[in-house]
Design an enzyme around this catalytic site. Structure first.
Site, short mmCIF file in Angstrom:
data_model
loop_
_atom_site.label_atom_id
_atom_site.label_comp_id
_atom_site.label_asym_id
_atom_site.label_seq_id
_atom_site.Cartn_x
_atom_site.Cartn_y
_atom_site.Cartn_z
N TYR A 8 0.80 -1.23 0.00
CA TYR A 8 0.00 0.00 0.00
C TYR A 8 0.83 1.27 0.00
CZ TYR A 8 1.26 -0.61 4.88
OH TYR A 8 1.97 -0.80 6.03
N GLY A 9 2.16 1.15 0.00
CA GLY A 9 3.00 2.34 0.10
C GLY A 9 4.24 2.28 -0.75
N THR A 10 5.39 2.29 -0.12
CA THR A 10 6.67 2.40 -0.83
C THR A 10 7.01 1.17 -1.65
OG1 THR A 10 7.90 1.64 1.11
CG2 THR A 10 7.62 4.04 0.84
N LEU A 11 6.30 0.06 -1.47
CA LEU A 11 6.53 -1.14 -2.28
C LEU A 11 5.70 -1.14 -3.57
CD1 LEU A 11 6.63 -3.83 0.55
CD2 LEU A 11 8.55 -3.13 -0.90
N GLU A 78 11.53 -4.14 5.81
CA GLU A 78 10.45 -3.58 6.62
C GLU A 78 10.75 -3.60 8.12
OE1 GLU A 78 7.73 -2.01 5.39
OE2 GLU A 78 8.53 -2.32 3.39
#
Length: 135
Positions: A8-11, A78
């Site tokens: 949902y973000g930086t990935l 992470e």
């Protein structure tokens, strides 16, 4: 073993850590059931449980079929060992597949809406809510 990963973000595609998923199979987009909220923590988004009396939001993200080696690398990235994020099983509210999984178990998980996502472990009551989509 394969995993059905929700990011949902930086990935996500076009973001700083997407390089870790380049060799994995992109399956499409999905929306989580509203059991968590997405907040901004030090320049990146994080899933957290809602505060008492608040509802979660239907967070939007991407779905990947990911192998064990990739998951191990993502755990390092992470900060799982440092208790920054943890893997958590969550449920999809909906999904729009653009590719089918190569693994029958992942196909079944997708059909049942069972995904794994990284959820923030640190206190985040101070963090700003960023709604259901981070770009």
């Amino acid at each position: 073993m394969k995993h059905l990963l929700f990011v949902y973000g930086t990935l996500k595609k076009g973001h700083t850590r997407q390089k870790y998923l380049l060799d994995q199979r992109y399956l499409g987009i999905g929306t989580l059931r509203p059991t968590h909220r997405m907040v901004q923590v030090s320049g990146y988004p994080a899933l957290v449980p809602p505060k008492e009396g608040e509802e979660g939001s239907a967070v939007k993200g991407e779905l990947y079929e990911v192998d064990d080696d990739c998951m191990a690398e993502l755990d390092k990235v992470e900060g799982v060992a440092q208790n920054i994020f943890k893997r958590q099983n969550l449920q999809l509210q909906s999904h729009v597949p653009v590719m089918l999984p190569t693994d029958a178990t992942i196909f079944n998980k997708l059909e049942e809406g069972e995904v794994v996502a990284y959820v923030y472990c640190k206190p985040a009551s101070h963090a700003k809510d960023v709604g259901c989509f981070w770009f």
